[in-house]
Scaffold this motif. Structure first.
Motif, PDB file in Angstrom:
ATOM      1  N   ILE A 328       0.812  -1.210   0.000  1.00 20.33           N
ATOM      2  CA  ILE A 328       0.000   0.000   0.000  1.00 20.33           C
ATOM      3  C   ILE A 328       0.851   1.269   0.000  1.00 20.33           C
ATOM      4  O   ILE A 328       0.396   2.342  -0.398  1.00 20.33           O
ATOM      5  CB  ILE A 328      -0.962  -0.007   1.212  1.00 20.33           C
ATOM      6  CG1 ILE A 328      -2.256   0.761   0.878  1.00 20.33           C
ATOM      7  CG2 ILE A 328      -0.308   0.546   2.460  1.00 20.33           C
ATOM      8  CD1 ILE A 328      -3.167   0.038  -0.057  1.00 20.33           C
ATOM      9  N   ASN A 329       2.102   1.151   0.435  1.00 24.79           N
ATOM     10  CA  ASN A 329       2.990   2.318   0.506  1.00 24.79           C
ATOM     11  C   ASN A 329       3.789   2.551  -0.775  1.00 24.79           C
ATOM     12  O   ASN A 329       4.484   3.556  -0.883  1.00 24.79           O
ATOM     13  CB  ASN A 329       3.945   2.180   1.697  1.00 24.79           C
ATOM     14  CG  ASN A 329       3.225   2.334   3.026  1.00 24.79           C
ATOM     15  OD1 ASN A 329       2.671   3.390   3.319  1.00 24.79           O
ATOM     16  ND2 ASN A 329       3.216   1.266   3.823  1.00 24.79           N
ATOM     17  N   LYS A 330       3.680   1.623  -1.738  1.00 27.13           N
ATOM     18  CA  LYS A 330       4.466   1.761  -2.968  1.00 27.13           C
ATOM     19  C   LYS A 330       3.626   1.698  -4.247  1.00 27.13           C
ATOM     20  O   LYS A 330       4.033   2.239  -5.275  1.00 27.13           O
ATOM     21  CB  LYS A 330       5.528   0.656  -3.030  1.00 27.13           C
ATOM     22  CG  LYS A 330       6.571   0.731  -1.923  1.00 27.13           C
ATOM     23  CD  LYS A 330       7.566  -0.411  -2.061  1.00 27.13           C
ATOM     24  CE  LYS A 330       8.621  -0.356  -0.961  1.00 27.13           C
ATOM     25  NZ  LYS A 330       9.590  -1.491  -1.065  1.00 27.13           N
ATOM     26  N   LYS A 358       5.171   6.107   6.070  1.00 23.77           N
ATOM     27  CA  LYS A 358       4.543   4.832   5.728  1.00 23.77           C
ATOM     28  C   LYS A 358       3.252   4.636   6.511  1.00 23.77           C
ATOM     29  O   LYS A 358       3.185   4.911   7.702  1.00 23.77           O
ATOM     30  CB  LYS A 358       5.520   3.692   6.006  1.00 23.77           C
ATOM     31  CG  LYS A 358       6.708   3.670   5.051  1.00 23.77           C
ATOM     32  CD  LYS A 358       7.542   2.419   5.231  1.00 23.77           C
ATOM     33  CE  LYS A 358       8.644   2.349   4.173  1.00 23.77           C
ATOM     34  NZ  LYS A 358       9.449   1.106   4.289  1.00 23.77           N
ATOM     35  N   LEU A 359       2.260   4.139   5.816  1.00 19.78           N
ATOM     36  CA  LEU A 359       0.942   3.956   6.419  1.00 19.78           C
ATOM     37  C   LEU A 359       0.866   2.635   7.164  1.00 19.78           C
ATOM     38  O   LEU A 359       1.422   1.615   6.739  1.00 19.78           O
ATOM     39  CB  LEU A 359      -0.133   4.005   5.339  1.00 19.78           C
ATOM     40  CG  LEU A 359      -0.237   5.318   4.561  1.00 19.78           C
ATOM     41  CD1 LEU A 359      -1.328   5.224   3.501  1.00 19.78           C
ATOM     42  CD2 LEU A 359      -0.518   6.492   5.492  1.00 19.78           C
ATOM     43  N   GLN A 363      -4.059   3.657  10.542  1.00 19.51           N
ATOM     44  CA  GLN A 363      -4.222   4.811   9.663  1.00 19.51           C
ATOM     45  C   GLN A 363      -5.126   4.476   8.478  1.00 19.51           C
ATOM     46  O   GLN A 363      -5.949   5.294   8.058  1.00 19.51           O
ATOM     47  CB  GLN A 363      -2.857   5.289   9.170  1.00 19.51           C
ATOM     48  CG  GLN A 363      -1.987   5.874  10.280  1.00 19.51           C
ATOM     49  CD  GLN A 363      -0.556   6.088   9.819  1.00 19.51           C
ATOM     50  OE1 GLN A 363       0.060   5.181   9.264  1.00 19.51           O
ATOM     51  NE2 GLN A 363      -0.043   7.285  10.038  1.00 19.51           N
ATOM     52  N   LEU A 364      -4.974   3.270   7.937  1.00 19.96           N
ATOM     53  CA  LEU A 364      -5.833   2.851   6.825  1.00 19.96           C
ATOM     54  C   LEU A 364      -7.291   2.815   7.256  1.00 19.96           C
ATOM     55  O   LEU A 364      -8.193   3.224   6.503  1.00 19.96           O
ATOM     56  CB  LEU A 364      -5.398   1.482   6.316  1.00 19.96           C
ATOM     57  CG  LEU A 364      -4.026   1.407   5.628  1.00 19.96           C
ATOM     58  CD1 LEU A 364      -3.714  -0.034   5.243  1.00 19.96           C
ATOM     59  CD2 LEU A 364      -3.989   2.301   4.392  1.00 19.96           C
ATOM     60  N   CYS A 380       1.212  -3.472   4.525  1.00 17.23           N
ATOM     61  CA  CYS A 380       1.521  -2.101   4.925  1.00 17.23           C
ATOM     62  C   CYS A 380       2.626  -2.156   5.967  1.00 17.23           C
ATOM     63  O   CYS A 380       3.249  -3.204   6.169  1.00 17.23           O
ATOM     64  CB  CYS A 380       0.279  -1.378   5.447  1.00 17.23           C
ATOM     65  SG  CYS A 380      -0.530  -2.191   6.837  1.00 17.23           S
ATOM     66  N   ALA A 381       2.876  -1.053   6.635  1.00 19.08           N
ATOM     67  CA  ALA A 381       4.048  -0.963   7.514  1.00 19.08           C
ATOM     68  C   ALA A 381       4.019  -1.967   8.654  1.00 19.08           C
ATOM     69  O   ALA A 381       5.069  -2.440   9.101  1.00 19.08           O
ATOM     70  CB  ALA A 381       4.170   0.456   8.068  1.00 19.08           C
ATOM     71  N   ASP A 382       2.829  -2.342   9.129  1.00 19.29           N
ATOM     72  CA  ASP A 382       2.760  -3.288  10.253  1.00 19.29           C
ATOM     73  C   ASP A 382       1.853  -4.480   9.946  1.00 19.29           C
ATOM     74  O   ASP A 382       1.167  -5.000  10.820  1.00 19.29           O
ATOM     75  CB  ASP A 382       2.288  -2.581  11.523  1.00 19.29           C
ATOM     76  CG  ASP A 382       0.920  -1.913  11.353  1.00 19.29           C
ATOM     77  OD1 ASP A 382       0.485  -1.756  10.200  1.00 19.29           O
ATOM     78  OD2 ASP A 382       0.307  -1.543  12.374  1.00 19.29           O
TER      79      ASP A 382
END
Length: 418
Positions: A328-330, A358-359, A363-364, A380-382
């Motif tokens: 989702i971040n790229k 980075k999301l 946050q999403l 995503c980031a986590d």
């Protein structure tokens, strides 16, 4: 209102309810401070019934007398129903009285064809002219084009109406010939093309000439009846795609057939209109117009009909797991739009928000992503785990189990888009 006018209104408003192509958005007609009504800015206000039909306009037929005998139409000449016809002045008076009382926000005017196409189109045009020129009415008008009417009448009508539409009726020529042998798709294609040519020409003239009248400023639309003939979803959407492409239509409407005839060629009386199928077609239409999908990706020879259990975007994703999971971040905007659980606004917010870091999952969710669905197709980031090990059929089962029966329902309730 006299008893006779009230009776006519009941008959002709009821006969008009089967036409769903009455969306009122897109008008840009301004009030010049001397008239009545205003369809400027975002278009006319409208509300919808449970099954998505617009009910904000005065939606009537000029008459339900008709020279044609289309089996799918309640106004067909062989049907034993009460007949009525408004005069031009009666429609004008009703529209103005209802508008002043805030009962309506605009007019949707169609008609059965009596005598011939030009005779009917002349009277529809006269209603518009009297409203605009005599009553100084600047509100929204959606006018039905009568197949077979002369180019001159259609062109003049386009100067007074905000939107015009003409019904394709059946998705294929074969289906139309089965139920309405007197009609053909050519009768619809000709006026659609003529109006579109004039829309383009008036827009070009406006670049060169300061004062050019508006011509169908809210564009054209059409409607197809589904479920009356045996076309596949592929047949329906390929036809819609061609009409969007060739005539720059604002909307194609899909109307689930309501059984009104005992004819052996039609669905039997008492069967439910296919509203779930209608909803799936609208979802597919939305994906084509706003999500960048090509019709061939959603429906093809291998998949000629839409999945009843799940929406078409999720169905496409499950069939194309090679594209997932998406970071989702790229990922680019186009690919983010294709992720189940992410709509247009959420995709736009994601692209903007990730510029600042980075999301993460929380946050999403705040952005508006339907994470329970999207989590099977993104990282995503986590992200807690890699999801590429799951097969599409497994993911479908997970989502259906978590959806609290939203996908398991197959009744007539209208469903959400995505």
């Amino acid at each position: 209102m006299s008893d006779r006018i009230r009776e006519k209104l009941n008959i002709l408003a009821d006969a008009a309810k089967y036409d769903v192509s009455c969306s009122s958005s897109g008008g840009t007609r301004k009030n010049d401070n001397k008239g009545v009504g205003d369809s400027h800015t975002s278009g006319i206000c409208h509300t919808y019934t449970e099954d998505g039909r617009c009910v904000s306009l005065l939606k009537i037929l000029l008459t339900n007398h008709c020279i044609y005998d289309c089996l799918f139409c309640v106004s067909r000449k062989s049907n034993d129903v009460k007949r009525a016809a408004f005069t031009v002045d009666e429609v004008v008076e009703l529209t103005m009285n209802f508008y002043r009382r805030n009962y309506i926000e605009g007019l949707f005017l169609s008609s059965g064809i009596f005598k011939n196409a030009d005779f009917t189109m002349e009277r529809l045009l006269l209603v518009c002219k009297k409203l605009r020129l005599e009553q100084r009415y600047n509100g929204y008008i959606h006018l039905k084009t009568i197949p077979g009417a002369s180019d001159e009448l259609i062109k003049e009508a386009g100067l007074y109406a905000d939107r015009m539409s003409i019904n394709l009726e059946m998705p294929t020529e074969a289906g139309l010939k089965l139920l309405a042998p007197e009609k053909s798709h050519a009768d619809v294609i000709k006026p659609l093309g003529f109006v579109q040519q004039n829309i383009v020409q008036f827009a070009a003239d406006k670049k060169l000439i300061k004062h050019v009248p508006k011509f169908v400023p809210a564009g054209q639309s059409t409607q197809m009846v589904i479920g009356a003939t045996p076309e596949s979803d592929k047949d329906i959407m390929y036809t819609a795609n061609a009409f969007y492409k060739n005539f720059a239509l604002k909307r194609v409407y899909y109307s689930g057939y309501v059984p009104i005839s005992n004819d052996s060629r039609m669905p039997i009386l008492g069967t439910q209109p296919p509203l779930l199928r209608e909803n799936r077609l609208y979802q597919t239409d939305w994906l084509m117009r706003f999500y960048g999908f090509k019709v061939q990706e959603l429906l093809n020879d291998a998949n000629p009909n839409l999945d009843v259990d799940i929406d078409p975007k999720l169905s496409w994703a499950i069939r194309n797991m090679q594209h997932f999971p998406v970071d989702i971040n790229k990922a680019d905007y186009r690919m983010i739009l294709r992720i189940p659980g992410i709509g247009v606004m959420s995709a736009q917010k994601i692209v903007q928000a990730r510029k600042f870091g980075k999301l993460r999952i929380d946050q999403l969710k705040k952005i508006g992503v339907s994470y329970n669905r999207a989590k099977h197709f993104i990282t995503c980031a986590d992200s807690p785990y890699q999801l590429r090990d799951y097969q599409g059929t497994q993911i479908k089962a997970f989502i259906m189990a978590e959806s609290q029966s939203k996908y398991l329902k197959t009744d007539s309730n209208q469903m959400i888009l995505f």
